[in-house]
Design a protein around this motif. Structure first.
Motif, PDB file in Angstrom:
ATOM      1  N   ILE A  97       0.826  -1.221   0.000  1.00  0.00           N
ATOM      2  CA  ILE A  97       0.000   0.000   0.000  1.00  0.00           C
ATOM      3  C   ILE A  97       0.853   1.261   0.000  1.00  0.00           C
ATOM      4  N   ARG A 108       3.940  -6.230  -6.292  1.00  0.00           N
ATOM      5  CA  ARG A 108       2.614  -6.405  -6.907  1.00  0.00           C
ATOM      6  C   ARG A 108       2.631  -7.613  -7.848  1.00  0.00           C
ATOM      7  N   SER A 259     -13.484  -3.850   4.755  1.00  0.00           N
ATOM      8  CA  SER A 259     -14.691  -4.680   4.642  1.00  0.00           C
ATOM      9  C   SER A 259     -15.540  -4.559   5.903  1.00  0.00           C
ATOM     10  N   PRO A 382     -14.399   3.568  -5.259  1.00  0.00           N
ATOM     11  CA  PRO A 382     -14.100   3.169  -3.872  1.00  0.00           C
ATOM     12  C   PRO A 382     -12.863   2.277  -3.767  1.00  0.00           C
ATOM     13  N   SER A 384     -10.236   2.601  -5.822  1.00  0.00           N
ATOM     14  CA  SER A 384      -9.266   3.293  -6.648  1.00  0.00           C
ATOM     15  C   SER A 384      -9.375   2.805  -8.103  1.00  0.00           C
ATOM     16  N   MET A 400     -18.429 -10.267   1.767  1.00  0.00           N
ATOM     17  CA  MET A 400     -19.589  -9.472   2.210  1.00  0.00           C
ATOM     18  C   MET A 400     -20.895 -10.116   1.746  1.00  0.00           C
TER      19      MET A 400
HETATM   20  C1  HEM Z   1     -14.672  -2.847   0.895  1.00  0.00           C
HETATM   21  C2  HEM Z   1     -13.456  -3.306   0.919  1.00  0.00           C
HETATM   22  C3  HEM Z   1     -12.240  -2.594   0.383  1.00  0.00           C
HETATM   23  C4  HEM Z   1     -12.076  -1.315  -0.103  1.00  0.00           C
HETATM   24  C5  HEM Z   1     -13.117  -0.234  -0.248  1.00  0.00           C
HETATM   25  C6  HEM Z   1     -10.680  -1.186  -0.485  1.00  0.00           C
HETATM   26  C7  HEM Z   1     -10.127  -0.041  -1.037  1.00  0.00           C
HETATM   27  C8  HEM Z   1      -8.815   0.065  -1.447  1.00  0.00           C
HETATM   28  C9  HEM Z   1      -8.247   1.249  -2.044  1.00  0.00           C
HETATM   29  C10 HEM Z   1      -8.985   2.547  -2.289  1.00  0.00           C
HETATM   30  C11 HEM Z   1      -6.941   0.985  -2.332  1.00  0.00           C
HETATM   31  C12 HEM Z   1      -5.945   1.930  -2.994  1.00  0.00           C
HETATM   32  C13 HEM Z   1      -5.456   3.006  -2.074  1.00  0.00           C
HETATM   33  C14 HEM Z   1      -4.572   3.987  -2.781  1.00  0.00           C
HETATM   34  O1  HEM Z   1      -4.250   3.811  -3.944  1.00  0.00           O
HETATM   35  O2  HEM Z   1      -4.133   4.948  -2.143  1.00  0.00           O
HETATM   36  C15 HEM Z   1      -6.689  -0.380  -1.917  1.00  0.00           C
HETATM   37  C16 HEM Z   1      -5.486  -1.012  -2.052  1.00  0.00           C
HETATM   38  C17 HEM Z   1      -5.251  -2.305  -1.635  1.00  0.00           C
HETATM   39  N1  HEM Z   1      -6.180  -3.178  -1.075  1.00  0.00           N
HETATM   40 FE1  HEM Z   1      -8.109  -2.816  -0.756  1.00  0.00          FE
HETATM   41  N2  HEM Z   1     -10.035  -2.365  -0.225  1.00  0.00           N
HETATM   42  C18 HEM Z   1     -10.947  -3.256   0.306  1.00  0.00           C
HETATM   43  C19 HEM Z   1     -10.712  -4.555   0.708  1.00  0.00           C
HETATM   44  C20 HEM Z   1      -9.511  -5.202   0.587  1.00  0.00           C
HETATM   45  C21 HEM Z   1      -9.280  -6.575   0.968  1.00  0.00           C
HETATM   46  C22 HEM Z   1     -10.337  -7.514   1.552  1.00  0.00           C
HETATM   47  C23 HEM Z   1      -7.965  -6.841   0.711  1.00  0.00           C
HETATM   48  C24 HEM Z   1      -7.193  -8.120   0.915  1.00  0.00           C
HETATM   49  C25 HEM Z   1      -7.724  -9.288   1.182  1.00  0.00           C
HETATM   50  C26 HEM Z   1      -7.381  -5.631   0.163  1.00  0.00           C
HETATM   51  C27 HEM Z   1      -6.055  -5.496  -0.242  1.00  0.00           C
HETATM   52  C28 HEM Z   1      -5.525  -4.356  -0.803  1.00  0.00           C
HETATM   53  C29 HEM Z   1      -4.130  -4.256  -1.209  1.00  0.00           C
HETATM   54  C30 HEM Z   1      -3.070  -5.350  -1.074  1.00  0.00           C
HETATM   55  C31 HEM Z   1      -3.962  -2.962  -1.737  1.00  0.00           C
HETATM   56  C32 HEM Z   1      -2.676  -2.349  -2.296  1.00  0.00           C
HETATM   57  C33 HEM Z   1      -2.656  -2.465  -3.811  1.00  0.00           C
HETATM   58  C34 HEM Z   1      -1.445  -1.793  -4.455  1.00  0.00           C
HETATM   59  O3  HEM Z   1      -1.057  -0.681  -4.061  1.00  0.00           O
HETATM   60  O4  HEM Z   1      -0.887  -2.413  -5.366  1.00  0.00           O
HETATM   61  N3  HEM Z   1      -8.350  -4.665   0.098  1.00  0.00           N
HETATM   62  N4  HEM Z   1      -7.846  -0.920  -1.373  1.00  0.00           N
END
Ligand code: HEM
Length: 444
Positions: A97, A108, A259, A382, A384, A400
């Motif tokens: 992140i 990644r 979540s 939401p 990204s 969910m």
């Molecule tokens: C409602 C549920 C979720 C929402 C709204 C959400 C939202 C986001 C957002 C907005 C980002 C990008 C943030 C940025 O670029 O500054 C992100 C990145 C990420 N999320 Fe989620 N997320 C959710 C659930 C999850 C879950 C369940 C996992 C893992 C099991 C997860 C793993 C990740 C990872 C690893 C990244 C980094 C990706 C990267 O930078 O390559 N997220 N998430």
């Protein structure tokens, strides 16, 4: 006659044009005051606002859908993660992140295969078991006539789910073995103070022990830890222990609070919108097999549930504000973006902008009806957009949907007051105080 006032400008002139904005410096953070400030700036100056922060750094607030895409998708290589991530680094080191450039690209590429649909499906049983656990607790509360704290319940659900998905049996056998749950501080301490630093340090030591044990004895458990340990970069190298720890902490934090918060808001919204609740139950009952265990086929047919979740994420996007920093100069429509400028993007504000979303504060899952092609161009982000888009999107929708599909036909969670929860606007958007609901067992 041309109506475009910039048509006569050369490219270099355009690159120097700053968008409209205030003359005095404006402080911006990731906090409630910033939401007020950005909303007021947008109202006064429009969808692309230029300003100076007290440090002298240039900052832009962007609420224009095409410009948001430009930054996150088309020209993403010109931007890295921006201010506000320092606090997160304490927990996540240099995990996915927060990392940038080659470090991010390597991680990644190594991690992405773990999130393939077929891998996520192999974790469905864990999602079912964690939902069943909540059902048992809610039956107990209903029998005793007690209220349930849905904010804590959804947090416990999502935290347990991600931990078992990562550590498999080691979660119960090793991490919980001495009676204390070393992850409790993640769902219970919302303050990120010094005691949290100590807890994180201790937790990292425990995780290192688990990694060492797994390196010594191969086990064929299917979980994220094994998938991450088997991942190789282009040179054939695995993650080092330090990299692995950062990625595991990232997965826990990214995967649970987002979540958990979404489910918290869903239950709150359903308690106040009985007609939506009825349609959801109808859909869940149609899919629910005799043994009450939903599978991937059932969940992909839960179209209305998907709409309800998407509408909840429109109103309450957990990541309500993102930041980026320009690492080289760019041009945004008719404006120039100097290298070093901070960029603020807010799904919360864009998702509630009236010209894109009529009656924006109304909860109406039918906004998301229709095929995905027509919905694709909506100003909605939401998770990204672009190469840094959330990796866990499919995982989170599945968890969910299973949670709702298994629990909603069994329990009605009734509102006990008409209070509208105040928002806590930190790194994540949460309810400021926990939401209490009254569980009633349904007679289906
Ligand atoms: C409602 C549920 C979720 C929402 C709204 C959400 C939202 C986001 C957002 C907005 C980002 C990008 C943030 C940025 O670029 O500054 C992100 C990145 C990420 N999320 Fe989620 N997320 C959710 C659930 C999850 C879950 C369940 C996992 C893992 C099991 C997860 C793993 C990740 C990872 C690893 C990244 C980094 C990706 C990267 O930078 O390559 N997220 N998430």
């Amino acid at each position: 006659m041309s109506l475009n006032p910039f048509e006569f400008m050369s490219v270099s002139e355009t690159a120097n044009t700053r968008p409209p904005g205030p003359d005095t410096a404006v402080p911006l953070g990731i906090d409630p005051q910033t939401l007020e400030t950005l909303t007021a700036l947008q109202r006064e100056y429009g969808d692309i606002v230029g300003l100076e922060k007290p440090s002298g750094r240039t900052a832009y607030f962007i609420n224009d859908p095409a410009a948001v895409r430009h930054i996150l998708v088309r020209r993403h290589t010109r931007y890295e993660k921006g201010p506000g991530f320092e606090r997160v680094k304490m927990l996540l080191g240099n995990g996915l992140i927060v990392s940038n450039g080659d470090v991010w690209r390597r991680s990644r590429t190594m991690i992405q295969p773990a999130f393939k649909v077929q891998n996520v499906h192999r974790l469905m049983q864990v999602m079912v078991d964690c939902s069943e656990k909540r059902a048992a607790a809610w039956s107990h509360a209903a029998e005793r006539g007690e209220l349930i704290n849905i904010t804590q319940e959804t947090s416990d659900f999502a935290l347990e789910l991600i931990l078992v998905s990562i550590f498999g049996a080691d979660y119960e056998n090793k991490l919980l073995a001495d009676g204390d749950n070393p992850f409790d501080f993640l769902s219970k301490d919302s303050t990120r103070d010094l005691s949290v630093v100590m807890k994180v340090r201790k937790l990292r030591e425990q995780l290192l022990d688990i990694i060492a044990a797994r390196r010594e004895h191969d086990d064929d458990e299917f979980d994220f830890l094994n998938m991450y340990m088997q991942a190789r970069d282009k040179q054939g190298n695995p993650f080092s222990d330090k990299e692995l720890l950062d990625e595991l902490m990232t997965l826990i934090v990214a995967g649970f609070e987002t979540s958990a918060n979404t489910l918290n808001w869903v239950w709150y919204l359903l308690a106040h919108n009985p007609s939506v609740e009825q349609r959801l139950i109808g859909e869940a009952l149609q899919q629910l097999p005799d043994d009450d265990r939903l599978n991937a086929e059932h969940t992909s047919a839960m179209v209305y549930t998907q709409q309800v979740l998407e509408e909840t994420l429109r109103l309450y996007p957990p990541v309500w504000l993102f930041t980026r920093r320009a690492i080289e100069a760019d041009e945004l429509e008719v404006f120039g973006v100097p290298a070093g400028a901070d960029i603020y993007l807010s799904p919360y504000i864009l998702h509630r902008t009236e010209k894109y979303w009529p009656q924006p504060d109304r909860f109406d899952p039918d906004r998301f009806a229709g095929d995905t092609a027509t919905r694709k161009d909506r100003p909605y982000f939401p998770f990204s957009l672009g190469p840094r888009r959330c990796l866990g999107e499919y995982f989170s929708f599945l968890e969910m949907k299973l949670h709702l599909g298994m629990l909603l036909p069994r329990f009605q969670l009734q509102a006990v007051d008409s209070n509208v929860p105040a928002l806590e606007l930190g790194i994540n958007l949460r309810a400021k105080t926990d939401i209490m609901l009254k569980p009633v067992v349904r007679g289906h």
